[in-house]
Design an enzyme around this catalytic site. Structure first.
Site, PDB file in Angstrom:
ATOM      1  N   GLU B  49       0.554  -0.798  -0.076  1.00  0.00           N
ATOM      2  CA  GLU B  49       0.104  -0.521   0.473  1.00  0.00           C
ATOM      3  C   GLU B  49       1.131   1.092   0.223  1.00  0.00           C
ATOM      4  O   GLU B  49       1.462   1.557   1.128  1.00  0.00           O
ATOM      5  CB  GLU B  49      -0.821   0.255   1.375  1.00  0.00           C
ATOM      6  CG  GLU B  49      -2.292   1.450   1.371  1.00  0.00           C
ATOM      7  CD  GLU B  49      -2.758   1.656   2.811  1.00  0.00           C
ATOM      8  OE1 GLU B  49      -2.828  -0.408   3.011  1.00  0.00           O
ATOM      9  OE2 GLU B  49      -2.212   2.518   2.886  1.00  0.00           O
ATOM     10  N   ASP B  60      -4.047   9.867  10.280  1.00  0.00           N
ATOM     11  CA  ASP B  60      -3.275   9.195  10.882  1.00  0.00           C
ATOM     12  C   ASP B  60      -2.761   9.789  12.020  1.00  0.00           C
ATOM     13  O   ASP B  60      -2.267  10.827  12.572  1.00  0.00           O
ATOM     14  CB  ASP B  60      -1.736   9.568   9.886  1.00  0.00           C
ATOM     15  CG  ASP B  60      -1.572   8.481   8.474  1.00  0.00           C
ATOM     16  OD1 ASP B  60      -2.927   7.448   8.492  1.00  0.00           O
ATOM     17  OD2 ASP B  60      -1.946   9.522   6.914  1.00  0.00           O
TER      18      ASP B  60
END
Lengths: 409, 267
Positions: B49, B60
């Site tokens: 990914e 994140d």
């Protein structure tokens, strides 16, 4: 409040769009909370008891309606009849208190016990901490580390009120990064936490919800101006960072086409220098913090750092309704440099004995710029309502440094 | 069927889950990220990914944000990301791209889909794009035959879950926890329930991400999911390393441990 229904109330649409702007660009984990908030907001605004409780709080606690004051000595310098909407006289010193009282009531209605907030200049943080104290809610305020330093007095205020202030050390360490950190907190703690967002930005329903809570500024100003002058103003002006104070005062006048609406963005060192926070003037359409709007970004869509002498305007985006008011041509947005803002700051201090927030000084400076053109166009002295959105106590250190008048040890 | 679909079918036939390893493009450098991703592949990571670094990654945690900041400070551009996708896809593994939405809008949604497909990418994971706002991407991904992976969360209602999964192609990304990325000491209790809810409405494979950082955690998640997605723990190998060689060695070791984990699912 909000009795007069207007065509402009039809936006946003059901999905939170103002034309091509707005919407929801968020992690799926937040959608349930946004849906819950949207439903709570809609139900609350339709609930007489909620509206009455908020109206009582605004009157008895926040001290509104704020005054509309005719600034005669300042007017003489401007060449216009300038009426100041004195939001600086509200409890906590800015228009922000209107929004936080509304959202704190909603928080209680949703059964949540914790609020988080982001803040730049600190006025929203102080207001959020104030409402949290009043409503017995836990409160965490995220603030860019740069801003905690230039707004130390407000950090102390928030702590006195019982809030935890978290300095954010990522990115540009200003309001943008505080907002990222608040979003992260919200994703992790959404069950018991309400994100008490400080401006009319972010994902739907925040832009509409914040507008609903601050629109009293314009409703009051419109009625007060009619009482005082017998007519609507020729123009309404306000500073624009995220844009809550501007939207608050604009909204009442959007459906009065003869009233010009001017938003003044933070031009920093000048838009041409690249060191500014003028998202509409110097930015382009993009997605930031959950909404599509005007954003300062580079060719790859990375957010660019903003700059303004005013921590409260130092944000690289703007609320989506402003993006729409700009694109539809209803409101005009222009940049004001740091130096122009500080000249107007000084002028208001010396002519009226009022120390404005540096944010509000941008609105004063922009008013000086447009007054002459308006007078020429109308063939008479124009009447201009300026939203004096906050008081300058918090900015005394910044202004003192700018003018070189601080005594050193 | 896309390359990732073939990989899922093969793994299912082998009775195991796929290991998806995430790395920001351009971290620590463009060439360094290709070396890292290639090392992950050689140590047993099944799918790479590639995350497009973004200035405001609200989903994140600190590890990925730090790596993304390093990549951006190094001047990585969206077109570098496509070069990295092409290089890693050249090793034969499926490469899926993860991105916040604004860089794609800025590049041009159709142009990005065209260039991603040309680079050999299989599709896109979009953490801040929900199907309601994805009209342009739905059209572009159809036009260029790309997979699209939207996220589902423990808080998703049944109605939203069905709608979201209905717009997915390739696989579904189930966020195991309510929170941001970053390895945790325990995996989520909510994840198995969420995966079973997804399985009631689709035959698409389900990947679980957020919170996995050890072989034992990978084995746990592999017990109920079709793919185990690991980001922060792998990235930390490079962030914490004294030099590039040591970082790559740590990355290989952890990749191998995780690869072992997905081959021994706790069932």
């Amino acid at each position: 409040m909000n009795e007069r229904q207007r065509a402009s109330d039809e936006l946003p649409d059901a999905a939170g769009h103002f034309g091509p702007f707005g919407g929801r660009f968020v992690p799926e984990a937040l959608v349930a909370a946004l849906d819950e908030l949207e439903a709570a907001h809609r139900a609350a605004m339709a609930d007489e008891a909620f509206r009455a409780e908020l109206a009582d709080l605004l009157r008895d606690y926040a001290g509104t309606p704020s005054l509309l004051y005719e600034a005669r000595r300042f007017s003489a310098q401007v060449g216009a009849r300038v009426l100041l909407k004195r939001e600086d006289l509200n409890h906590t010193g800015a228009h922000k208190v209107r929004n936080v009282l509304g959202q704190a009531l909603l928080t209680r209605r949703m059964g949540k016990k914790r609020v988080i907030a982001e803040t730049g200049a600190g006025q929203h943080g102080v207001a959020a901490a104030t409402a949290a104290a009043l409503f017995d809610l836990d409160c965490v305020v995220y603030m860019g580390q740069v801003d905690t330093e230039r707004q130390a007095l407000n950090v102390a205020r928030m702590r006195m009120l019982g809030a935890r202030v978290v300095p954010v050390t990522t990115g540009s360490r200003t309001l943008k990064d505080a907002m990222n950190e608040a979003m992260r907190d919200w994703v992790a703690n959404v069950d018991e936490t309400h994100y008490l967002i400080g401006t009319a930005a972010g994902p739907h329903p925040f832009p509409a919800l914040v507008r609903d809570f601050v629109r009293g500024i314009g409703d009051e100003a419109r009625a007060q101006c009619l009482d005082l002058t017998g007519a609507l103003p020729d123009a309404v002006t306000a500073c624009v960072g995220g844009g809550s104070n501007a939207l608050g005062i604009f909204h009442a006048f959007v459906d009065d086409p003869q009233v010009r609406l001017y938003g003044f963005e933070a031009g920093g060192d000048g838009v041409a220098t690249g060191r500014h926070a003028a998202s509409i003037t110097g930015g382009s359409t993009g997605v930031l913090h959950g909404t599509r709007t005007y954003v300062l970004q580079d060719a790859d869509g990375q957010t660019q750092e903003s700059h303004s002498i005013s921590a409260g305007l130092d944000y690289p985006g703007v609320g989506p309704e402003h993006a729409w008011l700009h694109d539809s041509g209803r409101a005009s947005y222009q940049p004001v440099t740091d130096d122009e803002a500080m000249a107007a700051f000084e002028l208001l201090c010396r002519t009226e004995g009022i120390i404005p927030a540096i944010e509000s000084a941008h609105a004063l400076a922009g008013t000086l710029t447009v007054a002459g053109k308006l007078a020429a166009e109308l063939g008479r002295q124009p009447t201009i309502v300026v939203n004096l959105s906050g008081r300058g106590d918090k900015d005394v250190h910044t202004a003192g440094e700018y003018f070189g008048i601080l005594d050193r040890e | 069927m896309s390359r990732i679909g073939v990989a899922f079918d093969k793994a299912r036939a082998d009775g195991r889950a796929l290991l998806v390893g995430c790395m920001p493009a351009g971290f620590p450098t463009v060439e360094g990220s290709i070396a890292a991703m290639t090392a992950m592949v050689s140590a047993g990571v099944d799918v790479i990914e590639v995350e497009i670094p973004y200035s405001d990654p609200v989903m994140d945690g600190p590890v990925i944000q730090r790596a993304s900041d390093i990549a951006l400070a190094g001047g990585v551009r969206t077109r570098d990301t496509l070069r990295i996708v092409e290089a890693v896809a050249g090793t034969g593994v499926p490469v899926v791209t993860m991105t916040y939405w604004n860089p794609i809008e800025r590049y041009g949604v159709d142009a990005f889909a065209r260039d991603l497909a040309a680079a050999g990418g299989t599709g896109l994971i979009t953490p801040d794009l929900i199907p309601e706002e994805a009209g342009e991407w739905l059209a572009a991904s159809d036009a260029y035959g790309l997979d699209r992976t939207f996220l589902v969360a423990p808080s998703s209602t049944d109605e939203r879950l069905t709608m979201t999964v209905g717009h997915c192609r390739g696989f579904v990304y189930a966020t195991a926890i309510m929170g941001v990325t970053g390895a945790r000491s325990q995996t989520s209790q909510a994840a198995p329930l969420l995966v079973s809810r997804v399985r009631q409405v689709t035959d698409l494979p389900v990947g679980v991400g957020l919170g996995v950082g050890t072989g034992a955690q990978a084995a746990t998640v592999a017990g109920y999911a079709d793919a185990v997605i690991v980001g922060s723990a792998l990235i930390r190998c490079l962030v914490d390393a004294p030099d590039e060689a040591a970082g790559l060695a740590a990355l290989r070791t952890l990749s191998a441990e995780l690869a072992e984990g997905v081959r021994q699912p706790d069932r």
